[in-house]
Design an enzyme around this catalytic site. Structure first.
Site, short mmCIF file in Angstrom:
data_model
loop_
_atom_site.label_atom_id
_atom_site.label_comp_id
_atom_site.label_asym_id
_atom_site.label_seq_id
_atom_site.Cartn_x
_atom_site.Cartn_y
_atom_site.Cartn_z
N SER A 69 87.39 84.48 50.40
CA SER A 69 88.42 85.04 49.53
C SER A 69 89.82 84.61 49.96
O SER A 69 90.06 84.30 51.12
CB SER A 69 88.34 86.57 49.55
OG SER A 69 87.05 87.00 49.20
N1 SAH Z 1 84.35 88.44 51.73
C1 SAH Z 1 83.75 87.16 51.65
C2 SAH Z 1 83.55 86.81 50.20
C3 SAH Z 1 82.44 85.90 49.97
S1 SAH Z 1 82.07 85.56 48.29
C4 SAH Z 1 84.61 86.11 52.33
O1 SAH Z 1 85.84 86.26 52.33
O2 SAH Z 1 84.08 85.14 52.85
C5 SAH Z 1 80.95 86.85 47.87
C6 SAH Z 1 79.69 86.93 48.67
O3 SAH Z 1 78.89 87.94 48.08
C7 SAH Z 1 78.84 85.66 48.65
O4 SAH Z 1 78.59 85.28 49.96
C8 SAH Z 1 77.58 86.09 47.93
O5 SAH Z 1 76.41 85.45 48.40
C9 SAH Z 1 77.55 87.58 48.22
N2 SAH Z 1 76.75 88.38 47.28
C10 SAH Z 1 76.67 88.29 45.93
N3 SAH Z 1 75.83 89.21 45.43
C11 SAH Z 1 75.38 89.93 46.50
C12 SAH Z 1 74.48 91.04 46.65
N4 SAH Z 1 73.86 91.61 45.61
N5 SAH Z 1 74.24 91.51 47.89
C13 SAH Z 1 74.84 90.96 48.98
N6 SAH Z 1 75.70 89.92 48.91
C14 SAH Z 1 75.96 89.42 47.69
#
Ligand code: SAH
Length: 221
Positions: A69
């Site tokens: 993010s």
């Molecule tokens: N806070 C993280 C954001 C990553 S993007 C950062 O700054 O790196 C969002 C993440 O949510 C991805 O890694 C994706 O695989 C995960 N995600 C999506 N749906 C999900 C679910 N149902 N349960 C767990 N993780 C999920």
């Protein structure tokens, strides 16, 4: 300090200070949140080829169709999650991804519970927190839409992937007075939103357009 600072370390220190200045200019006021971001080495959470861009205020790819993010959005969500409190006891994060948001939370929360559905991202983050000796982060490879029932209740829940419909389980696992923060909406038109729980009632507020990857169901190994 003597001369052992590596060229990368040196560059990232200046770049990091610039990033903190940018976050202030964009309206982030919570000093604890700014310090937590300053103490989180974002270059550790991106791949080698993107390290020189780690302190730009931008989302960057982390593989597996996911992104780390934008720092401003991390700061804003963390600020809203904390509200008037300086520290929380237990927070549930859905979407560990790179682990950057998790790292920021680990400095402001006694225990961070974080769930990731993509196996390689989960394993990379788990290894990182263990190598760093950060022992207040608990990671799980699962579909986060069910929350983490055995660790409930949480003072705060933060969802870092977008969905038009926040899963009911996540509201149920919040304490009375707790806050849930999430990007709400379909792909392409999402609003950062908060829900504050009072008894069985929720006070809902939407405050900013954002772009997040979608919340998906099931797990990838
Ligand atoms: N806070 C993280 C954001 C990553 S993007 C950062 O700054 O790196 C969002 C993440 O949510 C991805 O890694 C994706 O695989 C995960 N995600 C999506 N749906 C999900 C679910 N149902 N349960 C767990 N993780 C999920």
């Amino acid at each position: 300090m003597t001369s052992t600072i590596s060229p990368t370390g040196f560059i990232s220190k200046r770049a990091k200070q610039r990033l903190i200045d940018t976050l202030r200019q964009k309206g982030i006021q919570n000093e604890a949140v700014l310090s937590a971001i300053a103490d989180s080495p974002r270059h550790d959470f991106v791949e080698e080829a993107l390290k020189s861009r780690a302190y730009e205020d931008k989302a960057l790819p982390i593989g597996y169709r996911q992104t780390i993010s934008q720092p401003y959005v991390v700061a804003l969500m963390t600020e809203r999650l904390l509200g008037k409190q300086s520290r929380l006891r237990a927070v549930l994060e859905i979407g560990t991804g790179s682990g950057f948001q998790t790292s920021v939370l680990s400095k402001l929360v006694d225990r961070v519970y974080t769930i990731e559905r993509v196996g390689p991202l989960f394993r990379r983050a788990k290894e990182y927190f263990s190598e760093q000796g950060i022992n207040n982060v608990f990671l799980r490879h699962a579909d986060g839409t069910a929350g983490w029932p055995t660790r409930r209740p949480f003072d705060g829940v933060i969802v870092t992937a977008a969905t038009p419909q926040i899963p009911e389980a996540l509201f149920a696992q919040l304490i009375d007075g707790g806050t849930l923060v999430a990007p709400e909406g379909q792909e392409g038109k999402q609003k950062l939103s908060t829900w504050k729980k009072t008894g069985q009632q929720f006070q809902h507020q939407s405050f900013r357009d954002v772009t997040f990857v979608p919340l998906e169901t099931g797990v990838e190994h």
